[in-house]
Write an enzyme that holds these catalytic residues in place. Structure first.
Site, PDB file in Angstrom:
ATOM      1  N   ARG A  29      36.000 -30.088  66.558  1.00  0.00           N
ATOM      2  CA  ARG A  29      36.957 -29.411  65.681  1.00  0.00           C
ATOM      3  C   ARG A  29      36.225 -28.337  64.886  1.00  0.00           C
ATOM      4  NH1 ARG A  29      37.653 -34.556  61.558  1.00  0.00           N
ATOM      5  NH2 ARG A  29      35.812 -34.140  60.262  1.00  0.00           N
ATOM      6  N   ASP A  57      29.767 -34.319  70.148  1.00  0.00           N
ATOM      7  CA  ASP A  57      30.311 -34.771  68.861  1.00  0.00           C
ATOM      8  C   ASP A  57      30.313 -36.297  68.839  1.00  0.00           C
ATOM      9  OD1 ASP A  57      31.949 -34.919  66.391  1.00  0.00           O
ATOM     10  OD2 ASP A  57      32.472 -32.845  66.869  1.00  0.00           O
ATOM     11  N   ASP A  62      25.459 -38.412  68.340  1.00  0.00           N
ATOM     12  CA  ASP A  62      25.157 -38.578  66.920  1.00  0.00           C
ATOM     13  C   ASP A  62      23.862 -37.812  66.686  1.00  0.00           C
ATOM     14  OD1 ASP A  62      24.178 -39.372  64.454  1.00  0.00           O
ATOM     15  OD2 ASP A  62      24.731 -41.470  64.688  1.00  0.00           O
ATOM     16  N   VAL A  63      23.931 -36.686  66.010  1.00  0.00           N
ATOM     17  CA  VAL A  63      22.782 -35.772  65.942  1.00  0.00           C
ATOM     18  C   VAL A  63      21.597 -36.362  65.186  1.00  0.00           C
ATOM     19  CG1 VAL A  63      24.163 -33.686  66.219  1.00  0.00           C
ATOM     20  CG2 VAL A  63      23.730 -34.578  63.906  1.00  0.00           C
ATOM     21  N   ASN A 117      25.561 -27.035  65.202  1.00  0.00           N
ATOM     22  CA  ASN A 117      26.677 -26.809  64.284  1.00  0.00           C
ATOM     23  C   ASN A 117      27.068 -28.049  63.483  1.00  0.00           C
ATOM     24  OD1 ASN A 117      29.305 -25.380  63.384  1.00  0.00           O
ATOM     25  ND2 ASN A 117      30.030 -27.241  64.379  1.00  0.00           N
ATOM     26  N   TYR A 159      23.988 -31.290  50.112  1.00  0.00           N
ATOM     27  CA  TYR A 159      24.368 -30.305  51.129  1.00  0.00           C
ATOM     28  C   TYR A 159      23.510 -29.050  51.005  1.00  0.00           C
ATOM     29  CZ  TYR A 159      27.536 -27.187  53.737  1.00  0.00           C
ATOM     30  OH  TYR A 159      28.084 -26.293  54.627  1.00  0.00           O
ATOM     31  N   LYS A 193      20.838 -27.324  53.702  1.00  0.00           N
ATOM     32  CA  LYS A 193      21.058 -25.988  54.246  1.00  0.00           C
ATOM     33  C   LYS A 193      19.891 -25.054  53.944  1.00  0.00           C
ATOM     34  CE  LYS A 193      24.936 -27.082  56.154  1.00  0.00           C
ATOM     35  NZ  LYS A 193      25.032 -27.193  57.621  1.00  0.00           N
ATOM     36  N   THR A 234      38.350 -24.820  57.178  1.00  0.00           N
ATOM     37  CA  THR A 234      38.251 -25.952  58.102  1.00  0.00           C
ATOM     38  C   THR A 234      38.492 -27.242  57.328  1.00  0.00           C
ATOM     39  OG1 THR A 234      35.887 -26.329  57.738  1.00  0.00           O
ATOM     40  CG2 THR A 234      36.498 -24.714  59.445  1.00  0.00           C
TER      41      THR A 234
END
Length: 262
Positions: free
Chosen positions: A16, A37, A61-62, A88, A153, A157, A188
């Site tokens: 998504r 994903d 699962d990254v 992503n 977060y 980043k 999103t």
């Protein structure tokens, strides 16, 4: 002819949002796409809609190295090679920094930061073996500045931008370019969780966000995930960005430019 004809690209978080739009756009430009994903039903639907032969879905699962190894195997079984990666996948949690539980902070680090590291670590040798290619990681506007209540977060980043620069230096001799996209407010489910709640008044929450962004963002609106996808395409397409590596690209409607007095 498409800009990615003959390319095979893994896109994480592709069930998504931005990842979905990247997967769809890349396939439209001729790539064969690995939709990766943890949202299996949604991810499988995206891959089916893109079409057999153009996309395949893998559970990833990254934050799990074994999942990355399995995803690479599945991608090679489906398409033979890998020459592109879009890191992503990411999560966002809102909390005051001093009130953030350690397990919440570590959860964000595991997905956002460790996930990007494992993606580069696992996929870069495959891209090198394929003769070179591109890695694009999703950082953020907050990777270049601060923002209250998203400390975990923002930290991850910032880390992604650091990883991008180091990877660009180390992988350039192997024919691999590495860049980062830094979105601001994008429309999103991550930035507007009400989209995921069938009981929520999505229209009302959307109107409130629109008013907020009209005041905050110089261009007067939130971005669209397909706009971020086009930037990722630019950075992946060799003909467009062959001499670009190690760079963070801000796509934020002018938010980072400064404060307007009007």
């Amino acid at each position: 002819m498409g800009k990615l004809d003959g390319r095979v690209v893994i896109v994480t978080g592709a069930a998504r949002g931005q990842g979905e739009q990247e997967a769809r756009l890349f396939a439209a430009e001729g790539a064969r796409v690995v939709v990766a994903d943890v949202l299996d039903d949604q991810g499988e639907t995206v891959a089916k809609e893109i079409g057999p032969g153009a996309a395949t879905y893998v559970h990833l699962d990254v934050g799990e190295e074994a999942d990355w190894t399995a995803a690479v195997t599945a991608a090679k079984d489906a398409f033979g090679t890998i020459d592109g990666l879009v890191n992503n996948a990411g999560i966002l949690r809102f909390n005051e920094l001093t009130a953030t539980p350690l397990d919440e902070f570590q959860q964000v680090v595991r997905v956002n930061q460790v996930g990007a590291f494992l993606g580069i670590k696992t996929v870069a040798p495959e891209i090198e073996a394929a003769g070179g290619g591109s890695i694009v990681s999703t950082a953020s506007y907050t990777g270049l500045t601060g923002m209250a209540y998203v400390g975990a977060y923002a930290a991850t980043k910032h880390a992604i931008i650091g990883l991008t620069r180091v990877a660009a230096l180390e992988l350039a001799p192997k024919g691999i370019r590495v860049n980062a996209v830094c979105p601001g407010a994008i429309d999103t489910a991550m930035s507007n969780p009400a989209q995921l709640d069938p009981e929520a008044d999505v229209a009302r929450s959307g109107e409130a966000l629109d008013r907020f962004y009209r005041k905050l963002v110089p261009l007067g609106r939130a971005g669209r995930p397909e706009e971020v996808a086009r930037l990722a395409l630019f950075l992946t397409a060799e003909e467009d960005s062959a001499y670009i590596t190690g760079q963070p690209f801000v796509i934020d409607g002018g938010w980072l430019a400064g404060v307007s007095v009007l």
